[in-house]
Design a protein around this motif. Sequence first.
Motif, PDB file in Angstrom:
ATOM      1  N   UNK A   1      -4.727 -32.163 -21.709  1.00 32.74           N
ATOM      2  CA  UNK A   1      -3.991 -30.919 -21.479  1.00 32.74           C
ATOM      3  C   UNK A   1      -4.602 -29.857 -22.365  1.00 32.74           C
ATOM      4  N   UNK A   2      -5.064 -28.803 -21.754  1.00 27.40           N
ATOM      5  CA  UNK A   2      -5.632 -27.697 -22.513  1.00 27.40           C
ATOM      6  C   UNK A   2      -4.657 -26.532 -22.471  1.00 27.40           C
ATOM      7  N   UNK A   3      -4.356 -25.984 -23.637  1.00 23.63           N
ATOM      8  CA  UNK A   3      -3.476 -24.824 -23.743  1.00 23.63           C
ATOM      9  C   UNK A   3      -4.302 -23.670 -24.296  1.00 23.63           C
ATOM     10  N   UNK A   4      -4.377 -22.601 -23.532  1.00 26.16           N
ATOM     11  CA  UNK A   4      -5.153 -21.432 -23.962  1.00 26.16           C
ATOM     12  C   UNK A   4      -4.296 -20.525 -24.842  1.00 26.16           C
ATOM     13  N   UNK A   5      -4.949 -19.905 -25.836  1.00 25.99           N
ATOM     14  CA  UNK A   5      -4.286 -18.917 -26.700  1.00 25.99           C
ATOM     15  C   UNK A   5      -2.947 -19.442 -27.184  1.00 25.99           C
ATOM     16  N   UNK A   6      -2.989 -20.549 -27.916  1.00 23.37           N
ATOM     17  CA  UNK A   6      -1.770 -21.235 -28.352  1.00 23.37           C
ATOM     18  C   UNK A   6      -0.870 -20.311 -29.165  1.00 23.37           C
ATOM     19  N   UNK A   7       0.420 -20.400 -28.874  1.00 23.10           N
ATOM     20  CA  UNK A   7       1.425 -19.551 -29.522  1.00 23.10           C
ATOM     21  C   UNK A   7       2.397 -20.405 -30.321  1.00 23.10           C
ATOM     22  N   UNK A   8       3.095 -19.821 -31.300  1.00 25.22           N
ATOM     23  CA  UNK A   8       4.075 -20.602 -32.074  1.00 25.22           C
ATOM     24  C   UNK A   8       5.104 -21.301 -31.203  1.00 25.22           C
ATOM     25  N   UNK A   9       5.480 -20.681 -30.080  1.00 32.36           N
ATOM     26  CA  UNK A   9       6.436 -21.294 -29.156  1.00 32.36           C
ATOM     27  C   UNK A   9       5.912 -22.532 -28.457  1.00 32.36           C
ATOM     28  N   UNK A  10       4.626 -22.803 -28.585  1.00 34.52           N
ATOM     29  CA  UNK A  10       4.037 -24.015 -28.003  1.00 34.52           C
ATOM     30  C   UNK A  10       4.239 -25.223 -28.907  1.00 34.52           C
ATOM     31  N   UNK A  11       4.696 -25.008 -30.133  1.00 36.62           N
ATOM     32  CA  UNK A  11       4.922 -26.113 -31.065  1.00 36.62           C
ATOM     33  C   UNK A  11       5.975 -27.062 -30.504  1.00 36.62           C
TER      34      UNK A  11
END
Lengths: 114, 116
Positions: B75-85
């Motif tokens: 799983x690749x997540x682009x431009x990871x954000x704090x809400x992705x934690x």
Amino acid sequence: DAGVTQSPTHLIKTRGQQVTLRCSPISGHKSVSWYQQVLGQGPQFIFQYYEKEERGRGNFPDRFSARQFPNYSSELNVNALLLGDSALYLCASSLSQGANQPQHFGDGTRLSIL
Amino acid sequence: GESVGLHLPTLSVQEGDNSIINCAYSNSASDYFIWYKQESGKGPQFIIDIRSNMDKRQGQRVTVLLNKTVKHLSLQIAATQPGDSAVYFCAENIMNYGGATNKLIFGTGTLLAVQP
């Protein structure tokens, strides 16, 4: 639209007691599955129900039982509770029991056994 | 709420970076796979799925890659954000009894920690 709803959110029981957990699927979903999630692990499959019939069972003892009602809601029952039954119990619904159907989860019932 | 991330593999990334979470699955007959995100005190949330006749699928900021030869998902997540934690699980769909049973087998899970 409401997602999968489960009740209660938290429950405390003592060893030997019995518990009933409830689940309402997403509107239009006819399949309900139950999973047990122990802290720090992924969910483990317990049951799948579709059209009020049990369609699959995981490696859980007969103390665990479930049923599905005509409105597709479901109950999970656990008898003779053990300390090891402490876990998050998750309900998931999908449109049917067929292949390639994403299962959508509720937020679970946190069951603690004292 | 209680953390679901105890003793799980952890991926720590800086906000804005791309994240890659890997998963090995067990059953070569599995033909459908789902990635879920689980935040503390909540149930698994559907992110993206992929069928075995595909090797790549893209969503909003997420991409799933499937390598059936080595039974591997990422799983690749682009431009990871704090809400992705959160804790991320891959799940393989197991069909039994001619399609009458449809259960998910979950991987171990990976805790994604996004540093601001």
